[in-house]
Design an enzyme around this catalytic site. Structure first.
Site, PDB file in Angstrom:
ATOM      1  N   THR A  66       0.754  -1.166  -0.095  1.00 41.32           N
ATOM      2  CA  THR A  66       0.052  -0.043  -0.075  1.00 41.32           C
ATOM      3  C   THR A  66       1.070   1.447  -0.151  1.00 41.32           C
ATOM      4  OG1 THR A  66      -1.563   1.253   1.221  1.00 41.32           O
ATOM      5  CG2 THR A  66      -0.174  -0.021   2.628  1.00 41.32           C
ATOM      6  N   SER A  67       0.807   2.263  -0.916  1.00 40.51           N
ATOM      7  CA  SER A  67       1.398   3.265  -1.186  1.00 40.51           C
ATOM      8  C   SER A  67       1.883   4.147   0.087  1.00 40.51           C
ATOM      9  CB  SER A  67       1.077   4.298  -2.343  1.00 40.51           C
ATOM     10  OG  SER A  67       0.713   3.035  -3.524  1.00 40.51           O
ATOM     11  N   GLN A  68       2.716   4.819  -0.068  1.00 42.22           N
ATOM     12  CA  GLN A  68       3.365   6.013   1.080  1.00 42.22           C
ATOM     13  C   GLN A  68       2.089   6.821   1.157  1.00 42.22           C
ATOM     14  OE1 GLN A  68       5.766   8.695  -0.403  1.00 42.22           O
ATOM     15  NE2 GLN A  68       6.588   9.393   1.470  1.00 42.22           N
TER      16      GLN A  68
END
Ligand code: SAH
Length: 218
Positions: A66-68
């Site tokens: 899950t992206s930053q």
């Protein structure tokens, strides 16, 4: 874990919004409110809860991430989501960004190529009460023609070039956000469909996403 029972991790969300987002130029108040509200820890495994609001991507199943939070915020802010918008997300992953989009738009469709991730994301969204978000399993590099056109399309995986299918599914005035470049380094591009049907492309910032695997991807 520092939760207070009714709103677990509220303090962590507050500090994420202030120190990672606001300080770096995220100004969209509806988006900041959504990021203060959506329980990001619910979208990662319990062993990662202590870093759920940290300033970096977090591993999820199938070797994805899950992206930053900042990267998600930058993309969603650039997409200028309005309450009446119909939105398409490519690469649902954990479903966290899907939940943010469901807070901001009227209807969200999110495509994910891994059945296991799609099922887990849909379950989490349902448990949290998001009824306007639908996860579809498939190759998102082809978009979701049966539900097109979309006011905004956000691609959470990196493509070698902008897939024509996604441009074709943008409504007039629609915005497409997509990381474009090599497998290990990309730039975020903003495509907008104009009233005369043509599209403009603008390059925003550098970024690094997992690859978009599919017919119009890698
Ligand atoms: N926004 C998501 C990011 C997930 S990472 C989150 O916050 O969790 C990107 C996701 O894109 C991965 O789950 C990967 O499986 C998915 N993906 C890669 N290629 C795809 C494709 N062609 N169609 C749909 N999903 C794809």
């Amino acid at each position: 874990m520092k939760g207070n029972g009714t709103q677990p991790f509220a303090a962590e969300r507050f500090s994420m919004v202030e120190s990672q987002l606001r300080q770096r130029g995220i100004r969209d108040e509806r988006l900041l409110a959504a990021m203060s509200k959506v329980p990001r820890h619910e979208f990662v495994s319990r062993q990662n809860w202590n870093e759920a609001y940290a300033d970096h991507p977090i591993p999820i199943a199938e070797k994805q991430t899950t992206s930053q939070p900042y990267m998600i915020a930058a993309m969603v802010q650039a997409a200028e989501i309005k309450p009446e918008d119909r939105v398409l997300e490519i690469g649902a992953g954990s479903g966290y960004q899907t939940a943010l989009l469901a807070e901001l738009a009227s209807q969200v469709f999110a495509v994910e190529r891994y059945v296991s991730l799609a099922e887990a994301a849909q379950k989490t969204l349902e448990r949290l009460g998001y009824r306007n978000a639908k996860i579809v399993t498939g190759d998102g590099s082809l978009g979701l023609p049966e539900a097109a056109p979309f006011d905004a399309i956000i691609v959470s995986a990196a493509a070698p070039r902008i897939p024509q299918a996604l441009m074709d599914q943008l409504a007039v005035g629609g915005r497409l956000l997509i990381p474009v470049g090599e497998a290990d380094q990309q730039v975020l591009q903003l495509v907008q469909r104009q009233a005369d049907g043509s599209t403009t492309v603008r390059t925003l910032e550098g970024c690094r996403f997992v690859p978009l695997i599919g017919e119009q991807g890698f």
